[in-house]
Design an enzyme around this catalytic site. Structure first.
Site, PDB file in Angstrom:
ATOM      1  N   VAL A 184       0.838  -1.204   0.000  1.00 59.46           N
ATOM      2  CA  VAL A 184       0.000   0.000   0.000  1.00 59.46           C
ATOM      3  C   VAL A 184       0.871   1.251   0.000  1.00 59.46           C
ATOM      4  O   VAL A 184       0.582   2.227  -0.695  1.00 59.46           O
ATOM      5  CB  VAL A 184      -0.972   0.000   1.208  1.00 59.46           C
ATOM      6  CG1 VAL A 184      -1.749   1.301   1.294  1.00 59.46           C
ATOM      7  CG2 VAL A 184      -1.941  -1.182   1.106  1.00 59.46           C
ATOM      8  N   CYS A 185       1.960   1.220   0.746  1.00 60.33           N
ATOM      9  CA  CYS A 185       2.863   2.372   0.813  1.00 60.33           C
ATOM     10  C   CYS A 185       3.466   2.681  -0.559  1.00 60.33           C
ATOM     11  O   CYS A 185       3.528   3.836  -0.984  1.00 60.33           O
ATOM     12  CB  CYS A 185       3.977   2.118   1.821  1.00 60.33           C
ATOM     13  SG  CYS A 185       3.393   1.764   3.492  1.00 60.33           S
ATOM     14  N   SER A 186       3.895   1.629  -1.251  1.00 58.87           N
ATOM     15  CA  SER A 186       4.549   1.794  -2.549  1.00 58.87           C
ATOM     16  C   SER A 186       3.583   2.129  -3.673  1.00 58.87           C
ATOM     17  O   SER A 186       3.929   2.882  -4.580  1.00 58.87           O
ATOM     18  CB  SER A 186       5.296   0.504  -2.926  1.00 58.87           C
ATOM     19  OG  SER A 186       6.320   0.236  -2.007  1.00 58.87           O
TER      20      SER A 186
END
EC number: 1.11.1.25
Length: 197
Positions: A84-86
């Site tokens: 999700v961060c990437s």
């Protein structure tokens, strides 16, 4: 699961009942908080290669140097290289950097409980280093001071940052957004904070 609306320092945040009952802590900071005072004697580590770290004698950056006399957008996330961060959190900040600059933002900062070398490699992989400043919080002291940590041991990550964003002017928090779940990007994304500046 039932939910409750919680109001902290002018920030209304939807939380699950389990969070309200104490299995999850609320951030120590809120709108109006001086982020430097809330995390005294805490420094972050600018993303860099190992050789750059060695050459700088493993220097760190005091929070006052990051926030004093500046307009800053900062967002925290659970960790480098995570899905999700990437894929959902960092890219919109990168894509909207011109909009942030047009609103007078001096820097857009991404921070996670990772070492600065991992943050550097990840930033390069995302091709985001030119737009966003990446910092490591290698021991979690920044996030722990602000009570923005969560236990993600179930995903083999251990203690990590909540997913959050803030608009900070001269060290004072003007807007704060903390996600209900670390897998969400509902209130901490670029579009939300752009609307709060």
């Amino acid at each position: 699961m039932a939910s409750a609306m919680v109001n902290r320092g002018g920030c209304r945040i939807m939380k699950s009942v389990s969070a309200v009952l104490g299995t999850r802590f609320y951030a120590k900071i809120a709108t109006g908080t001086d982020i430097v005072s809330a995390a005294p004697n805490v420094s972050l580590q600018k993303a860099r290669t190992w050789d750059e770290g060695l050459a700088s004698k493993f220097s760190t950056t005091p929070l006052k140097d990051i926030f004093k006399d500046k307009k800053v957008v900062i967002f925290g996330l659970p960790g480098a290289y995570t899905g999700v961060c990437s894929n959902k959190h960092v890219p919109p900040y990168k894509e909207n950097i011109d909009k942030f600059k047009a609103k007078g933002i001096d820097s857009v900062i991404c921070v996670a409980i990772n070492d600065p070398y991992t943050m550097n490699a990840w930033a390069e992989k995302l091709q985001a280093k030119e737009a966003i400043e990446f910092y490591g919080d290698f021991d979690g002291s920044f996030h722990k001071s602000l009570e923005l940590v969560t236990d993600l041991s179930g995903a083999l990550l251990g203690t990590r940052s909540e997913r959050w964003s803030a608009y900070v002017v001269d060290g004072k928090v003007k807007a704060l957004n903390v996600e209900e779940a670390p897998s969400d990007v509902k209130v901490s994304g670029a579009d939300t904070i752009l609307g709060q500046i």
